[in-house]
Design an enzyme around this catalytic site. Structure first.
Site, short mmCIF file in Angstrom:
data_model
loop_
_atom_site.label_atom_id
_atom_site.label_comp_id
_atom_site.label_asym_id
_atom_site.label_seq_id
_atom_site.Cartn_x
_atom_site.Cartn_y
_atom_site.Cartn_z
CE LYS A 142 -51.53 27.53 22.05
NZ LYS A 142 -52.37 28.26 21.76
CB VAL A 202 -55.06 18.31 13.06
CG1 VAL A 202 -54.14 19.80 12.43
CG2 VAL A 202 -54.62 17.68 13.65
CB ALA A 203 -54.80 23.79 12.09
CB ALA A 204 -58.13 23.56 17.43
CG LEU A 216 -57.18 22.89 21.43
CD1 LEU A 216 -57.76 21.65 21.08
CD2 LEU A 216 -57.31 23.85 22.52
N GLY A 268 -49.69 20.46 18.50
CA GLY A 268 -48.73 19.69 18.26
C GLY A 268 -47.44 19.89 18.43
CG ASP A 279 -47.46 28.02 21.04
OD1 ASP A 279 -47.55 28.95 21.38
OD2 ASP A 279 -48.93 27.78 20.18
#
Length: 273
Positions: free
Chosen positions: A9, A91-93, A95, A98, A129
């Site tokens: 995303k 991770v934690a990007a 995008l 998760g 999201d």
């Protein structure tokens, strides 16, 4: 056996309007999805089992308490599932990795067992999201991002280059920094028009606070800007940045240049859906 891609995303624009009494923020955003991301493979089993592989599998805080596992336990069905999650997205990007994984899991369970009538409520409880990621189609998101509206998608097929410093950047501190550094000022609503018009005229209100926390994000944006894209911006709360190109050849040339000058940066290429 069913295979689903958890499409990355990106936020082509993200306007933060206000902080709500419940601690969440009112946003207006243009969601877009890249035709690449994590990959989930599922097959019927006696009991649920989740296996994580891929470049970023080892950075999951708890692979058995991630959004794939929570989605499996949230959706009622007969029988178990053996799911292999190939974690290709950092991770934690910014995008929605998760949430994208959860969205892919919803699509898998829909194909194998069908979804309950209240699936949207269950998706919202998993993350703001997640409803957008279930559809994985370009849309405008309002509220906390869960109120979705259609938009004229005149950007499908545009070439995309994603770049990340390999530095995780949790969402919470970025929103807090927005309130602290920008004073929580509402800079105005999302523009109207087609996706191209909104993306061109919009902004990402979280970029300044994210850069304040992680200054090298500015270096990524500068490097992408030097490749002459149609546009480039930070996605979500960062730290991933993206560049869009009208031609695949331009994107591939940019990817090679980024890899040559910044070999430690993560990157992924694809096209907008």
């Amino acid at each position: 056996m069913i295979t689903e891609t958890a499409y990355a995303k990106i936020n082509l624009a993200l306007h933060v309007r206000s902080k709500r009494e419940d601690g969440y923020h009112e946003i207006e955003t243009l969601f877009a999805f890249v035709d690449a991301g994590d990959v989930l493979v599922a097959r019927a089993a006696e009991a649920d089992r989740l296996e994580t592989v891929g470049e970023f599998a080892d950075v999951l805080d708890n692979p058995f308490d991630n959004l794939v596992a929570r989605t499996m336990s949230t959706l009622p069905r007969e029988g178990g599932l053996h799911v292999t999650l190939e974690k290709n997205l950092p991770v934690a990007a910014g995008l929605g990795g998760g949430s994208a994984d959860a969205g892919a899991m919803f699509r898998i369970i829909e194909q194998m067992h069908g979804l309950p009538d209240d699936w949207e409520e269950k998706a919202i409880r998993l993350g703001a999201d997640v409803p957008a990621c279930v559809a994985s189609e370009m849309a405008i998101g309002r509220g906390t991002g869960t109120d979705l509206e259609p938009v004229e998608n005149d950007m499908a097929g545009m070439a995309v280059l994603l770049v990340n410093l390999r530095v995780p950047l949790p969402t919470g501190p970025v929103f807090k920094a927005w309130a602290d550094t920008a004073g929580g000022e509402d800079l105005g609503p999302l523009p109207t028009g087609t996706a191209r018009e909104i993306a061109r005229k919009g902004r990402n209100d979280l970029r300044p606070p994210a850069v304040a926390i992680c200054p090298p994000i500015a270096d990524v944006l500068q490097a992408l800007e030097a490749t002459d894209p149609w546009m480039c911006e930070m996605s979500g709360s960062g730290a991933t940045c993206f560049a869009l190109y009208d031609e695949t050849e331009m994107r591939d040339k940019a990817a090679r240049a980024i890899a040559e000058h910044h070999p430690g940066w993560w990157q992924m290429t694809g096209t907008l859906q």
